[in-house]
Design a protein around this motif. Structure first.
Motif, PDB file in Angstrom:
ATOM      1  N   SER A   7      41.297  36.554  38.869  1.00  0.00           N
ATOM      2  CA  SER A   7      40.839  37.406  39.965  1.00  0.00           C
ATOM      3  C   SER A   7      39.407  37.846  39.707  1.00  0.00           C
ATOM      4  N   ALA A   8      38.636  38.014  40.799  1.00  0.00           N
ATOM      5  CA  ALA A   8      37.269  38.485  40.669  1.00  0.00           C
ATOM      6  C   ALA A   8      37.234  39.964  40.297  1.00  0.00           C
ATOM      7  N   MET A   9      38.250  40.719  40.694  1.00  0.00           N
ATOM      8  CA  MET A   9      38.314  42.147  40.402  1.00  0.00           C
ATOM      9  C   MET A   9      39.060  42.380  39.094  1.00  0.00           C
ATOM     10  N   PRO A  10      38.491  43.196  38.178  1.00  0.00           N
ATOM     11  CA  PRO A  10      39.212  43.484  36.939  1.00  0.00           C
ATOM     12  C   PRO A  10      40.562  44.118  37.238  1.00  0.00           C
ATOM     13  N   PHE A  11      41.595  43.633  36.555  1.00  0.00           N
ATOM     14  CA  PHE A  11      42.912  44.247  36.689  1.00  0.00           C
ATOM     15  C   PHE A  11      42.931  45.591  35.975  1.00  0.00           C
ATOM     16  N   GLN A  13      40.589  48.473  33.651  1.00  0.00           N
ATOM     17  CA  GLN A  13      39.254  48.937  33.258  1.00  0.00           C
ATOM     18  C   GLN A  13      39.344  50.219  32.451  1.00  0.00           C
ATOM     19  N   SER A  15      36.603  53.267  31.133  1.00  0.00           N
ATOM     20  CA  SER A  15      35.253  53.753  31.397  1.00  0.00           C
ATOM     21  C   SER A  15      35.015  55.053  30.641  1.00  0.00           C
ATOM     22  N   SER A  33      36.481  45.801  30.644  1.00  0.00           N
ATOM     23  CA  SER A  33      37.042  45.227  31.870  1.00  0.00           C
ATOM     24  C   SER A  33      37.886  44.023  31.492  1.00  0.00           C
ATOM     25  N   ARG A  35      40.059  40.981  33.076  1.00  0.00           N
ATOM     26  CA  ARG A  35      40.310  40.231  34.304  1.00  0.00           C
ATOM     27  C   ARG A  35      41.555  39.366  34.166  1.00  0.00           C
ATOM     28  N   SER A  36      42.289  39.253  35.249  1.00  0.00           N
ATOM     29  CA  SER A  36      43.541  38.505  35.248  1.00  0.00           C
ATOM     30  C   SER A  36      43.300  37.037  34.919  1.00  0.00           C
ATOM     31  N   ASP A  71      44.125  48.035  38.815  1.00  0.00           N
ATOM     32  CA  ASP A  71      43.953  47.636  40.220  1.00  0.00           C
ATOM     33  C   ASP A  71      43.156  48.678  41.001  1.00  0.00           C
ATOM     34  N   GLY A  72      42.183  49.307  40.325  1.00  0.00           N
ATOM     35  CA  GLY A  72      41.303  50.267  40.972  1.00  0.00           C
ATOM     36  C   GLY A  72      41.824  51.681  41.053  1.00  0.00           C
TER      37      GLY A  72
END
Length: 245
Positions: A7-11, A13, A15, A33, A35-36, A71-72
């Protein structure tokens, strides 16, 4: 079941993660980060903060500062069980197996299948066989007693135990560091099988494995100082490049 695509979005994170033990800084403003579908390696000298980072990811300890996202959405783990429910499983250096139980009993110890209120032995063996296959250890019999297995085979059972819940992230915390070279080679083969197509975070200690990783993260004194692919970091000429010279 097919494995998740990259996936382009990190699963996952992290910070601004910081952790201190008394006057000792274990982590400071760590950023990570995951990523899947990729394999990430974390490396650094003893005391660099690798174990603390993993313990925070898996709910063993809580950070003093910073936040974690899945997932954000922000998450906070109060225990390893909470992290496991969100799809994070870890194979630690110290085995968690009970020697006097069978392989199947150990793999399903947290959530054994039941029928009419009793453990369903047939279902337990079937699920254990599937988990062992995902770990590349099909030749380990689920009815075997763990006490009768050599250390390298116990490590494979530990990996199968982590995979039984089909985690979204599999963390391997120096899973082969206690093995001799021959046993380590056997377990590394199983690990490569288990890693295929999965999202993995590895605490690495063998240089020969690093070129196979999608992303390398170098820790020093609690800070992430370098991050990139093997080729990028060698070209950069920093701490990682020094390991290869």
């Amino acid at each position: 079941m097919s494995e998740p695509a990259v996936s382009a979005m990190p699963f996952f994170q992290m910070s601004g993660i910081s952790k201190r033990y008394g006057g000792v800084r274990a982590l400071e403003n760590a950023e990570l980060s995951v990523r899947s579908g990729r394999v990430h390696a974390i490396l650094g000298e003893n005391g660099a903060g690798k174990s603390t980072l993993i313990k925070i990811m898996t709910g063993v300890v809580a950070p003093d500062e910073g936040r974690m996202l899945i997932d954000g959405s922000e998450v906070a783990f109060r225990s390893p069980a909470e992290a496991a429910r969100r799809g994070i499983a870890c194979v630690f250096q110290e085995l968690s197996l009970i020697p006097d139980l069978s392989v199947a009993d150990n793999i399903l110890i947290a959530n054994p299948p039941k029928r009419f209120g009793l453990i369903d032995g047939a279902a337990q063996r079937r699920i254990a066989e599937e988990a062992l296959a995902r770990a590349g250890a099909e030749d380990i019999h689920p009815r075997a007693m763990v006490r009768d297995l050599p250390l390298s085979r116990r490590q494979m059972v530990e990996i199968a135990k982590a995979l039984v819940g089909r985690p979204r992230i599999l963390i391997l915390d120096e899973a082969t560091s206690a093995l001799d070279s021959e046993s380590e080679a056997a377990v590394q083969k199983a690990i490569q099988h288990a890693m295929h197509g999965r999202t993995v975070v590895v605490i690495a200690h063998r240089l020969s494995t690093l070129t196979q990783m999608d992303r390398l993260i170098v820790l020093d004194k609690g800070r992430i100082i370098e991050e990139g692919t093997h080729t990028e970091l060698v070209a950069h000429g920093g701490v990682y490049a020094d390991l290869w010279n």
